[in-house]
Design an enzyme around this catalytic site. Sequence first.
Site, PDB file in Angstrom:
ATOM      1  N   TRP A 130      34.922  30.998  36.664  1.00  0.00           N
ATOM      2  CA  TRP A 130      35.116  31.339  38.085  1.00  0.00           C
ATOM      3  C   TRP A 130      33.736  31.555  38.709  1.00  0.00           C
ATOM      4  CZ3 TRP A 130      35.830  36.867  40.083  1.00  0.00           C
ATOM      5  CH2 TRP A 130      36.269  36.868  41.407  1.00  0.00           C
ATOM      6  N   ASP A 211      38.774  39.045  31.195  1.00  0.00           N
ATOM      7  CA  ASP A 211      39.244  38.959  32.578  1.00  0.00           C
ATOM      8  C   ASP A 211      40.698  38.498  32.532  1.00  0.00           C
ATOM      9  OD1 ASP A 211      39.804  38.502  35.220  1.00  0.00           O
ATOM     10  OD2 ASP A 211      37.893  37.537  35.674  1.00  0.00           O
ATOM     11  N   LYS A 246      47.849  38.312  41.825  1.00  0.00           N
ATOM     12  CA  LYS A 246      48.655  37.091  41.693  1.00  0.00           C
ATOM     13  C   LYS A 246      50.050  37.416  41.184  1.00  0.00           C
ATOM     14  CE  LYS A 246      44.370  35.512  41.820  1.00  0.00           C
ATOM     15  NZ  LYS A 246      43.649  34.640  42.695  1.00  0.00           N
TER      16      LYS A 246
END
Length: 398
Positions: A130, A211, A246
């Site tokens: 990311w 993560d 999310k």
Amino acid sequence: MFDSLAFAPPDSILGLTEAFRKDPNPRKINLSVGVFKDAAGSTPILRSVKEAERRLLDAEQNKGYLPIEGHPEYAARVQELLFGSAHEIQSSRRAVTAQTPGGTGALRVAADFLRKHFPHATVWHSKPTWANHPAIFAAAGLGVQSYAYIDGANQALDFPAMLAALGEIPRGDVVLLHACCHNPTGIDPTPEQWQEIAAVVHERGLLPLVDFAYQGFGDGLVEDAAGLAALARPGKELLICSSYSKNFGLYGERVGALTLVADSPESAERALSQLRVAIRTNYSNPPTHGAAIVATVLSDRELRSDWETELAAMRERIHAMRQLFVRTMKSKAPQLDFSFLGSQKGMFSFSGLSNLQVDELRTKHSVYVVGNGGRINVAGITEQNIDPLTTAIAAVLQ
Ligand code: LMR
């Protein structure tokens, strides 16, 4: 003073959504930022979330500050989601959790904490990762390096190269791992590969920083935690940055958590006291609302079960859109093979588009995908946009 400032470049992900908003083309398609869309192309508020909010509004008595590390009920529920309810880490009380503003907040607190106490540790991330990962750790003043992750075609994990690279990282450094639904590639290690990764990480004395932003978007809540379970060995330390943007659809509420696992409850408490300093000097204490929603849903049997049903529906829709994309691309451009995309996990995949093709997709077709690999947000594909989308991709690839 400000006259001398140059313009900063637009953010490589969020900047695209800004550009998308300004695009007057009514047929524009945004597959850039990682936000779930339903079949109608909107981002719904989950039923379980709405119901939790109703209850919270009724019960709310004040708008006081939370403790620096956030709400204890939220911390307990986060740990349960990460490790399961009967894990040794919880019974031995060697994990502490701080509620943070989003997963990004968790990463920044972790970065500040590491920079202050382990200033010589380098953070190693997968190549690619990311885009904000290296930026966050560099902004905190830490050294950042990458380890090999995918094959030359950007379509599969290069596991031998990954293991070899991990095996070279100096003891005491930090290795950043995506728990599941690797962002930007959608390429995850298998549970067996996770065992091997965990063995190398622990043998070399590296600190894993996991993560975990997409729990439940790959194969399921428990299945997606297989990597974390492999790393969470007795006596081993780790950091976990989790996000509920999310899987609860709580993007703008900024709900995340930093969980630190120490080798004893005493070390965990000492580390928490230092995390409090990092938080207090950063944003003082976390915002209440989003985390209260998550804690309410996860503490109530009925709401939790409804949330799991809603999460499964999101996961299944993404999976169905992967299959639809592969099928439709095959019919429009039979010479191109996108079958690899069908088995990848989570919201994202690399499309294989070059930066030039990504630009052409945007300027000629108003289709927005992220550069450097052509990351597409599969969750933004719908039955309505699949036709213009695949026509545009086939056109730029030919
Ligand atoms: C993404 O990768 O699109 C998301 O994680 C949103 C973000 O903040 O970049």
